[in-house]
Motif scaffolding. Structure first.
Motif, PDB file in Angstrom:
ATOM      1  N   ILE A 104     -19.459 -14.335 -19.172  1.00 41.67           N
ATOM      2  CA  ILE A 104     -20.637 -13.405 -18.723  1.00 41.67           C
ATOM      3  C   ILE A 104     -19.983 -12.799 -17.558  1.00 41.67           C
ATOM      4  O   ILE A 104     -19.231 -12.825 -17.087  1.00 41.67           O
ATOM      5  CB  ILE A 104     -22.138 -14.298 -18.304  1.00 41.67           C
ATOM      6  CG1 ILE A 104     -21.424 -15.328 -17.010  1.00 41.67           C
ATOM      7  CG2 ILE A 104     -22.475 -15.019 -19.471  1.00 41.67           C
ATOM      8  CD1 ILE A 104     -22.743 -16.173 -16.502  1.00 41.67           C
ATOM      9  N   PRO A 105     -20.635 -11.499 -17.178  1.00 47.78           N
ATOM     10  CA  PRO A 105     -20.398 -10.406 -16.126  1.00 47.78           C
ATOM     11  C   PRO A 105     -20.716 -11.208 -15.005  1.00 47.78           C
ATOM     12  O   PRO A 105     -21.464 -11.741 -14.876  1.00 47.78           O
ATOM     13  CB  PRO A 105     -21.136  -9.361 -16.541  1.00 47.78           C
ATOM     14  CG  PRO A 105     -21.804  -9.429 -17.722  1.00 47.78           C
ATOM     15  CD  PRO A 105     -21.930 -10.845 -18.095  1.00 47.78           C
ATOM     16  N   ARG A 106     -19.643 -10.731 -13.993  1.00 45.38           N
ATOM     17  CA  ARG A 106     -19.999 -11.293 -12.535  1.00 45.38           C
ATOM     18  C   ARG A 106     -20.992 -10.329 -12.017  1.00 45.38           C
ATOM     19  O   ARG A 106     -21.046  -9.038 -12.415  1.00 45.38           O
ATOM     20  CB  ARG A 106     -18.710 -10.973 -11.551  1.00 45.38           C
ATOM     21  CG  ARG A 106     -17.494 -11.778 -11.878  1.00 45.38           C
ATOM     22  CD  ARG A 106     -16.611 -11.653 -10.951  1.00 45.38           C
ATOM     23  NE  ARG A 106     -15.884 -10.357 -11.263  1.00 45.38           N
ATOM     24  CZ  ARG A 106     -14.722 -10.178 -11.765  1.00 45.38           C
ATOM     25  NH1 ARG A 106     -14.005 -11.294 -12.187  1.00 45.38           N
ATOM     26  NH2 ARG A 106     -14.172  -9.046 -12.143  1.00 45.38           N
ATOM     27  N   ASP A 107     -21.816 -10.776 -11.092  1.00 50.86           N
ATOM     28  CA  ASP A 107     -23.033  -9.980 -10.485  1.00 50.86           C
ATOM     29  C   ASP A 107     -22.836 -10.064  -8.731  1.00 50.86           C
ATOM     30  O   ASP A 107     -23.501  -9.787  -8.111  1.00 50.86           O
ATOM     31  CB  ASP A 107     -24.462 -10.844 -10.572  1.00 50.86           C
ATOM     32  CG  ASP A 107     -24.434 -11.971 -10.383  1.00 50.86           C
ATOM     33  OD1 ASP A 107     -23.376 -12.732  -9.774  1.00 50.86           O
ATOM     34  OD2 ASP A 107     -25.437 -12.737 -10.434  1.00 50.86           O
ATOM     35  N   TYR A 108     -21.469 -10.032  -8.836  1.00 51.84           N
ATOM     36  CA  TYR A 108     -20.958  -9.877  -7.403  1.00 51.84           C
ATOM     37  C   TYR A 108     -19.546  -9.150  -7.430  1.00 51.84           C
ATOM     38  O   TYR A 108     -18.944  -9.090  -8.260  1.00 51.84           O
ATOM     39  CB  TYR A 108     -20.742 -11.371  -6.667  1.00 51.84           C
ATOM     40  CG  TYR A 108     -20.001 -12.263  -7.374  1.00 51.84           C
ATOM     41  CD1 TYR A 108     -18.471 -12.308  -7.399  1.00 51.84           C
ATOM     42  CD2 TYR A 108     -20.283 -13.138  -8.243  1.00 51.84           C
ATOM     43  CE1 TYR A 108     -17.630 -13.361  -8.241  1.00 51.84           C
ATOM     44  CE2 TYR A 108     -19.759 -14.005  -9.240  1.00 51.84           C
ATOM     45  CZ  TYR A 108     -18.359 -14.194  -9.013  1.00 51.84           C
ATOM     46  OH  TYR A 108     -17.817 -15.161  -9.847  1.00 51.84           O
ATOM     47  N   ALA A 109     -19.237  -8.492  -6.210  1.00 52.50           N
ATOM     48  CA  ALA A 109     -17.899  -7.791  -6.118  1.00 52.50           C
ATOM     49  C   ALA A 109     -17.412  -7.855  -4.815  1.00 52.50           C
ATOM     50  O   ALA A 109     -17.771  -8.505  -3.988  1.00 52.50           O
ATOM     51  CB  ALA A 109     -18.234  -6.256  -6.288  1.00 52.50           C
ATOM     52  N   ASP A 110     -16.218  -7.634  -4.618  1.00 54.88           N
ATOM     53  CA  ASP A 110     -15.304  -7.752  -3.479  1.00 54.88           C
ATOM     54  C   ASP A 110     -15.363  -9.243  -2.812  1.00 54.88           C
ATOM     55  O   ASP A 110     -15.826  -9.508  -1.650  1.00 54.88           O
ATOM     56  CB  ASP A 110     -16.002  -6.747  -2.278  1.00 54.88           C
ATOM     57  CG  ASP A 110     -16.166  -5.289  -2.659  1.00 54.88           C
ATOM     58  OD1 ASP A 110     -15.069  -4.790  -3.510  1.00 54.88           O
ATOM     59  OD2 ASP A 110     -17.152  -4.645  -2.587  1.00 54.88           O
ATOM     60  N   VAL A 111     -14.909 -10.269  -3.701  1.00 57.78           N
ATOM     61  CA  VAL A 111     -14.886 -11.396  -3.428  1.00 57.78           C
ATOM     62  C   VAL A 111     -13.301 -11.813  -3.637  1.00 57.78           C
ATOM     63  O   VAL A 111     -12.920 -12.037  -4.647  1.00 57.78           O
ATOM     64  CB  VAL A 111     -15.888 -12.406  -4.323  1.00 57.78           C
ATOM     65  CG1 VAL A 111     -15.478 -13.870  -4.039  1.00 57.78           C
ATOM     66  CG2 VAL A 111     -17.217 -11.906  -3.897  1.00 57.78           C
TER      67      VAL A 111
END
Length: 277
Positions: A104-111
């Motif tokens: 499933i897609p990530r619902d966060y970025a820059d981690v």
């Protein structure tokens, strides 16, 4: 030092993975660092590529993930991936994150860092010369996995991860077992003056130990030693920090290296999981 283990995926498939013997001693923990071997990708991605974004076939990458997950006693639906952009952002991973970045897609970025206390979630971060950092808190049964390139190292990603684990789990640095995984060595890692100055400003007490001036505005940086220093500075005892002492660039036949291949490569992965009871 890391050692190689061979995992039987089925009767015809053997997956070579790198492990720290010291972390293998914990029966509630699963971990590894991948090599180039044991996968199905072709060409410059041969064979265990773990990147969906560098041009490889999606089905091949999914198969590669499935093999690593099986070796770890898990499934792709239980993997949680980082979204690395050379930050020091660390995400608390919960059951709701299972499968993000894989099925499933990530619902966060820059981690660039992941921490959890949830059994059965397989944390995954990615490499092709940067430094993998493993964090294991045996007191609180908590784990962390962080990506530290030169930018993350200057900003003390190791210390940031420890502080984040303290805030969420009550982790004490003196209890931690930490490991510095395969990454580019000092002999292979040449940097320019504009990068070197950041380390000269941030780490004056150890700069002579980690930076060699080669002249003409070129330097060689020891990311292994400086990340070890950061962990010790944060309070982790030296004898609880385990070093892979394995260079991705020197071993580009076995490990993906951005420098060795001039960017024509796949991704390696670091994996860490609290086993389910």
């Amino acid at each position: 030092m890391m050692i190689e283990r061979f995992y039987n995926i089925d009767n015809n498939i053997t997956l070579p993975l790198l492990v720290f013997p010291e972390l293998e001693e914990l029966p509630w923990l699963a971990h590894c660092f991948t090599t180039r071997g044991g996968g199905v990708s072709q060409g410059i991605y041969e064979s265990l590529n773990l990147s969906f974004t560098r041009g490889d076939e999606k089905d091949a990458v999914l198969e590669n993930y499935g093999r690593v997950a099986k070796a770890m006693g898990s499934h792709p639906e239980r993997i949680v991936t980082s979204d690395q952009t050379h930050t020091t952002n660390v995400r608390l991973v919960t059951e709701a994150d299972a499968g993000k970045g894989i099925v499933i897609p990530r619902d966060y970025a820059d981690v660039d860092g992941l921490i959890t206390q949830e059994p059965g979630l397989l944390l995954a971060t990615f490499y092709a010369d940067c430094v993998p950092l493993y964090f294991v808190d045996p007191v609180h049964r908590a784990i962390g996995l962080s990506h530290s390139g030169w930018r993350g190292t200057v900003e003390r990603m190791g210390a940031v991860t420890i502080l984040t684990m303290r805030d969420h789990f009550g982790t004490k640095p003196e209890d931690l077992l930490c490991a510095v995984g395969p990454s580019i060595c000092q002999d292979c890692y040449e940097i320019s003056q504009d990068v070197a100055v950041h380390f000269q400003d941030e780490f004056p007490s150890v700069i002579e130990e980690v930076l060699v001036d080669k002249g003409h505005g070129k330097y060689q940086l020891d990311l292994w030693k400086i990340n070890q220093f950061i962990l010790q500075e944060a309070g982790v005892p030296q004898n609880q920090i385990f070093m892979a002492n394995m260079c991705t660039c020197c071993n580009s036949d076995r490990l993906f290296s951005h420098r060795a291949t001039k960017g024509k490569r796949g991704n390696l992965g670091a994996f860490l999981m609290i086993r389910q009871k």
